[in-house]
Design a protein around this motif. Structure first.
Motif, PDB file in Angstrom:
ATOM      1  N   PRO A 122       0.799  -1.227   0.000  1.00  0.00           N
ATOM      2  CA  PRO A 122       0.000   0.000   0.000  1.00  0.00           C
ATOM      3  C   PRO A 122       0.834   1.280   0.000  1.00  0.00           C
ATOM      4  O   PRO A 122       0.355   2.298  -0.483  1.00  0.00           O
ATOM      5  N   TYR A 123       2.039   1.231   0.556  1.00  0.00           N
ATOM      6  CA  TYR A 123       2.820   2.466   0.553  1.00  0.00           C
ATOM      7  C   TYR A 123       3.143   2.898  -0.876  1.00  0.00           C
ATOM      8  O   TYR A 123       3.341   4.072  -1.145  1.00  0.00           O
ATOM      9  N   ILE A 124       3.210   1.923  -1.785  1.00  0.00           N
ATOM     10  CA  ILE A 124       3.462   2.291  -3.179  1.00  0.00           C
ATOM     11  C   ILE A 124       2.273   3.060  -3.740  1.00  0.00           C
ATOM     12  O   ILE A 124       2.437   3.938  -4.579  1.00  0.00           O
ATOM     13  N   VAL A 125       1.079   2.741  -3.229  1.00  0.00           N
ATOM     14  CA  VAL A 125      -0.101   3.502  -3.662  1.00  0.00           C
ATOM     15  C   VAL A 125       0.109   4.977  -3.355  1.00  0.00           C
ATOM     16  O   VAL A 125      -0.183   5.854  -4.161  1.00  0.00           O
ATOM     17  N   ALA A 126       0.643   5.245  -2.150  1.00  0.00           N
ATOM     18  CA  ALA A 126       0.909   6.632  -1.793  1.00  0.00           C
ATOM     19  C   ALA A 126       2.049   7.193  -2.632  1.00  0.00           C
ATOM     20  O   ALA A 126       2.111   8.394  -2.885  1.00  0.00           O
ATOM     21  N   ALA A 127       2.948   6.311  -3.073  1.00  0.00           N
ATOM     22  CA  ALA A 127       4.109   6.777  -3.831  1.00  0.00           C
ATOM     23  C   ALA A 127       3.765   7.087  -5.283  1.00  0.00           C
ATOM     24  O   ALA A 127       4.622   7.553  -6.022  1.00  0.00           O
ATOM     25  N   TYR A 128       2.514   6.841  -5.690  1.00  0.00           N
ATOM     26  CA  TYR A 128       2.100   7.246  -7.047  1.00  0.00           C
ATOM     27  C   TYR A 128       2.436   8.708  -7.295  1.00  0.00           C
ATOM     28  O   TYR A 128       2.779   9.087  -8.404  1.00  0.00           O
ATOM     29  N   VAL A 129       2.274   9.522  -6.229  1.00  0.00           N
ATOM     30  CA  VAL A 129       2.476  10.959  -6.412  1.00  0.00           C
ATOM     31  C   VAL A 129       3.913  11.263  -6.821  1.00  0.00           C
ATOM     32  O   VAL A 129       4.191  12.340  -7.322  1.00  0.00           O
ATOM     33  N   VAL A 130       4.835  10.333  -6.572  1.00  0.00           N
ATOM     34  CA  VAL A 130       6.212  10.523  -7.007  1.00  0.00           C
ATOM     35  C   VAL A 130       6.451   9.848  -8.352  1.00  0.00           C
ATOM     36  O   VAL A 130       7.025  10.427  -9.265  1.00  0.00           O
ATOM     37  N   LEU A 131       5.966   8.607  -8.450  1.00  0.00           N
ATOM     38  CA  LEU A 131       6.258   7.798  -9.638  1.00  0.00           C
ATOM     39  C   LEU A 131       5.650   8.375 -10.904  1.00  0.00           C
ATOM     40  O   LEU A 131       6.335   8.592 -11.898  1.00  0.00           O
ATOM     41  N   ILE A 132       4.338   8.628 -10.846  1.00  0.00           N
ATOM     42  CA  ILE A 132       3.644   8.992 -12.082  1.00  0.00           C
ATOM     43  C   ILE A 132       4.095  10.350 -12.627  1.00  0.00           C
ATOM     44  O   ILE A 132       4.344  10.463 -13.822  1.00  0.00           O
ATOM     45  N   PRO A 133       4.257  11.394 -11.780  1.00  0.00           N
ATOM     46  CA  PRO A 133       4.755  12.646 -12.355  1.00  0.00           C
ATOM     47  C   PRO A 133       6.121  12.494 -12.994  1.00  0.00           C
ATOM     48  O   PRO A 133       6.374  13.062 -14.062  1.00  0.00           O
ATOM     49  N   LEU A 134       6.997  11.696 -12.370  1.00  0.00           N
ATOM     50  CA  LEU A 134       8.359  11.578 -12.903  1.00  0.00           C
ATOM     51  C   LEU A 134       8.373  10.835 -14.235  1.00  0.00           C
ATOM     52  O   LEU A 134       8.970  11.291 -15.204  1.00  0.00           O
TER      53      LEU A 134
END
Lengths: 234, 196
Positions: free
Chosen positions: B36-48
């Motif tokens: 689930p922490y990766i779900v929160a990390a979308y905000v980093v992954l997808i913009p980059l």
């Protein structure tokens, strides 16, 4: 067997209904039943179109996920394997119905039909043309990606290499190159067919709702109603 | 006046890039089921990652409306793939504001493009809306749906009413950083090749 040919508008309504049902989590047996029925219909339609392999694949995948979800995972289970299992089953059980539906619609709707249906519903040109391109593009992207993947494998740039930034760059950039080129060709073809012309376009496809369409309308409207009813009013 | 109207070629460009963005989003989204922490990390992954097609898209944008239409398409696709309509207003609003900002820079100014990309990236947060708005209900349905309690707890520790503000800000910040990354990639590959 008679071939069932559905109107694009019916297909759009079916997508709408399935997404609606998929979005809300199913809890009670009635809701699960509705969901499973709604999933089985596109599978049946795929088989009807003669795409037995993909219909069977979807059926097995969804069935396996449901069985696992029902018997192997509970709120108490912990650990890496169960987390992965939850991941897999979660994806499949949650999004599979919508995916099967979308897959069915993308693979059985001709772009001409789609555009004509959009025009009949008075959707602005901007949205319908862009959506048609998106629909047409998913298979193309997949194809391009697979060949790029092969080329990169030959050069030894794969997931095992460990350098994630390089990996993304080496895949995304060639993909964008080829997509841009295909886009150029596509817009040339579209202009040749008079897509930008300021007149009302006619279509060789005559769209008419027939019995099968109405049947689908009724089934999906009923299942939506049943789902909402059992979820909120009981 | 006539030059400001969108033409078929523009619509096709929008379609292509929306498809590319969606593929990126989908690939990142699949990772979220691992933890689930990766779900929160979308905000980093997808913009980059998404910034690379987005920055190339920005070089093609010359008229008002292209970014807005893109956001409408993303909203439609999100709905179809089962993310719900709760986020749709946010997605379209983000697209519209991003469009206005980019227009202010005449679609040429790099500074405005960076800001605009930052705002556009806020659409990613729309995916969290079902989690936040219906937190209690959602948790219960996840548990009933067979997710483990561990997954749920971690998910709600990472995403709740308090953290959404941080997530929104992170989205914006990484959108801005992503704009620079994407610009660098575009310059390295596309401008040298003479495509843009």
């Amino acid at each position: 067997m008679i071939k069932i040919h559905l109107d694009p508008r019916t297909k759009l309504f079916m997508i709408f209904a399935v997404s609606f049902i998929v979005m809300v989590n199913a809890v009670s047996p009635t809701e699960w039943a509705v969901r499973i029925i709604v999933t089985l219909i596109p599978v049946f339609l795929l088989a009807n179109e003669g795409r037995y392999v993909s219909a069977l694949r979807f059926l097995l995948c969804y069935g396996a996920a449901l069985v696992l979800l029902k018997y192997c995972i509970s709120a108490e289970s912990t650990g890496v394997i169960s987390a992965l299992l939850v991941g897999y089953c979660g994806i499949v059980a949650q999004f599979m119905p919508a995916m099967i539906m979308a897959w069915y619609v993308i693979h059985t709707t001709k772009i001409g039909e789609f555009m004509s249906a959009m025009q009949k519903m008075h959707i602005p040109d901007g949205i319908s043309v862009s959506l048609a391109v998106v629909m047409r593009f998913f298979p193309t992207i997949k194809e391009e990606y697979l060949s790029i993947n092969d080329a990169m494998k030959m050069r030894g740039i794969s997931l095992a290499g460990g350098r994630i930034a390089k990996m993304i760059e080496y895949r995304l950039v060639p993909l964008m190159f080829s997509c841009l080129n295909i886009g150029e060709e596509l817009s040339a073809a579209a202009v040749t067919r008079g897509l930008g012309a300021p007149v009302r376009r006619t279509s060789p496809v005559q769209l008419k709702l027939n019995a099968a369409d109405w049947l689908m309308f009724v089934i999906f409207a009923a299942s939506m109603f049943l789902f909402v009813y059992s979820k909120y009013f009981r | 006046m006539n030059d400001n109207k969108l033409k078929v070629k523009d619509f096709i460009t929008i379609g292509i890039f929306t498809a590319l963005i969606f593929v990126v989003e989908f690939a990142c989204g699949m990772l979220g089921f691992i933890h689930p922490y990766i779900v929160a990390a979308y905000v980093v992954l997808i913009p980059l990652v998404g910034s690379i097609p987005m920055m190339l898209f920005y070089t093609k944008v010359t008229k008002f409306g292209m970014i807005t239409i893109m956001s409408i398409l993303i909203a439609i696709i999100m709905f179809v793939t089962g993310m719900g309509w709760l986020g749709a207003p946010l997605i379209i609003a983000a697209g519209f504001i991003a469009d206005l900002i980019a227009k202010k820079g005449g679609y040429k100014s790099f500074k405005m493009t960076v800001l605009s990309h930052g705002v556009f990236c806020l659409w990613i947060c729309a995916n969290y809306f079902p989690v936040i708005v219906t937190a209690e209900d959602y948790r219960k349905s996840l548990l009933d749906g067979g997710y483990s309690a561990e997954y749920c707890d971690a998910l709600f520790r990472a995403i709740n009413v308090k953290t959404i503000a941080i997530l929104l800000i992170l989205c914006f910040v990484f959108g801005v950083i992503g704009a620079f990354v994407g610009k660098a990639v575009v310059r390295k590959h596309f401008e040298k090749a003479g495509i843009v």
